[in-house]
Design an enzyme around this catalytic site. Structure first.
Site, PDB file in Angstrom:
ATOM      1  NE  ARG A  44      -2.688  -0.804   3.532  1.00 39.77           N
ATOM      2  CZ  ARG A  44      -2.554  -1.937   4.226  1.00 39.77           C
ATOM      3  NH1 ARG A  44      -2.888  -3.089   3.677  1.00 39.77           N
ATOM      4  NH2 ARG A  44      -2.111  -1.922   5.475  1.00 39.77           N
ATOM      5  CE  LYS A 132     -13.479  10.945   0.870  1.00 35.82           C
ATOM      6  NZ  LYS A 132     -13.176   9.995  -0.204  1.00 35.82           N
ATOM      7  CD  GLU A 174     -16.925  11.042  -1.552  1.00 39.56           C
ATOM      8  OE1 GLU A 174     -16.229  10.749  -0.565  1.00 39.56           O
ATOM      9  OE2 GLU A 174     -16.763  10.533  -2.663  1.00 39.56           O
ATOM     10  CE  LYS A 216     -14.653  12.698  -4.041  1.00 41.79           C
ATOM     11  NZ  LYS A 216     -13.242  12.385  -3.820  1.00 41.79           N
TER      12      LYS A 216
HETATM   13  P1  13P Z   1     -13.814   7.299  -7.009  1.00 40.46           P
HETATM   14  O1  13P Z   1     -13.409   8.435  -7.910  1.00 40.46           O
HETATM   15  O2  13P Z   1     -13.072   6.046  -7.255  1.00 40.46           O
HETATM   16  O3  13P Z   1     -15.298   7.133  -6.975  1.00 40.46           O
HETATM   17  O4  13P Z   1     -13.399   7.716  -5.534  1.00 40.46           O
HETATM   18  C1  13P Z   1     -13.639   9.003  -5.086  1.00 40.46           C
HETATM   19  C2  13P Z   1     -13.782   9.010  -3.627  1.00 40.46           C
HETATM   20  O5  13P Z   1     -13.185   9.828  -2.964  1.00 40.46           O
HETATM   21  C3  13P Z   1     -14.692   8.027  -2.985  1.00 40.46           C
HETATM   22  O6  13P Z   1     -14.837   8.330  -1.621  1.00 40.46           O
END
Ligand code: 13P
Length: 340
Positions: A44, A132, A174, A216
């Site tokens: 990772r 986030k 988000e 988001k």
């Molecule tokens: P994806 O663009 O792969 O959907 O991931 C964005 C993201 O931050 C998901 O939490």
């Protein structure tokens, strides 16, 4: 860069966007396993190093969202990832939610509010400028999402946003309306509208500054099982109409997740959105899979392929950044295809 408003504006500045390199350990392992890479903390770490040390990413990236494991880690030579990003002038973000928990029989809610102010203080001291929080919303016919689930998500997101602003950190909120399901594009647009409307009710109720946050969002597209294929113009129309019906003018910026759309598809959709002239917000990308997927498949854990995988990543980043400014053309995909 002093105020939260300055940081917000820098994150969504023209020509740039955000890399979401914040997959949880479980999600990162899933991405690695899919290309035959061992699911270890070392792999990772290498995965993050491949992307975050790619030369010239700072041309197109305003910020990178990290997962806590990477936030506290370093590249092979011992330099912390945070310092690598700082040297490039890229703002450091941190995913602060702690994953999902069941909500009723079929829905999810996000964990992580307990102790959040204390954790934010530590992240801020270590150099985080933004954070986030992901809320996962499932569509199932007219039954899901329930109004209770939407309300709980809105309260959590607003509480998180308030905590962030109090800690001197810009919150990215988000609400991810999942692509999975047999729903229509219209239904996706309706759910996005409803969820965002409820979020802004709670934002006002909790005294969160709408100018110092970033939304988001998913794009309004047909569900992955629906068999429908939306044109970029249809996606732009329905996505922006959802935003116009829910997001106040004072909000500075909105960024998109890719959600499982193919890289070429989501780039074309972003281009169509950028072409629309009536938009009052800065709109840009904050993709994980669509930015990293092609390079990850090529790299597949082979040290000798890292430099070329980085070229692939940089090319996709360049195309997405062009789309963000309305300057992408589908023929440009050939430049990326030539690298694969
Ligand atoms: P994806 O663009 O792969 O959907 O991931 C964005 C993201 O931050 C998901 O939490």
């Amino acid at each position: 860069m002093n105020t939260l408003q300055d940081i917000t504006a820098a994150l969504v500045a023209p020509g740039k966007g955000i890399l979401a390199a914040d997959e949880s350990t479980k999600s990162a392992n899933k991405r690695l396993a899919a290309v035959g890479i061992a699911e270890t903390s070392e792999m990772r770490r290498v995965y993050r190093e491949v992307f975050l040390t790619t030369p010239q990413i700072e041309k197109h990236l305003s910020g990178v969202i990290l997962y806590e494991e990477t936030f506290n880690d370093h590249i092979r030579s011992g330099v912390p990832f945070i310092d690598i990003l700082n040297q490039k002038g890229i703002l450091v973000g941190i995913k602060v939610d702690q994953g999902v928990m069941p909500f009723g029989a079929k829905e999810l809610i996000t964990d992580g509010l307990v102790g959040l102010p204390e954790r934010l203080k530590v992240f801020k001291e270590k150099g985080a400028h933004f954070a986030k929080w992901r809320a996962v919303i499932t569509i199932e016919g007219d039954e899901l999402p329930t109004s209770e689930n939407i309300h709980e998500h809105a309260v959590s997101l607003a509480t998180y946003a308030k905590n962030c602003q109090e800690a001197g950190i810009v919150p990215i909120l988000e609400p991810e309306v999942l692509l999975q399901g047999g729903h229509t594009r219209a239904r996706a647009g309706e759910v996005i509208t409803e969820v965002l409307q409820e979020i802004f009710v709670e934002i006002a109720a909790q005294g969160v500054d709408p100018e110092a946050l970033i939304i988001k969002s998913s794009m309004a597209i047909s569900g992955s099982d629906s068999g429908c294929k939306d044109t970029p113009e249809e996606v732009a129309e329905d996505t922006l109409s959802a935003f116009h019906n829910s997001i106040p003018e004072e909000v500075t910026g909105i960024v998109f997740l890719s959600g499982g759309q193919t890289a070429a598809c989501v780039t074309a959709n972003l281009q169509a959105i950028a072409e629309r002239k009536e938009v009052m917000w800065q709109l840009t990308f904050s993709f994980a899979r669509a930015l990293q997927g092609e390079a990850l498949v090529y790299w597949a854990g082979d040290d000798e392929k890292i430099a070329h995988a980085q070229d692939i990543f940089l090319k996709r980043l360049e195309l997405v950044a062009l789309a963000r400014d309305g300057r992408y053309r589908s023929e440009m995909e050939e430049e990326l295809q030539a690298l694969l």
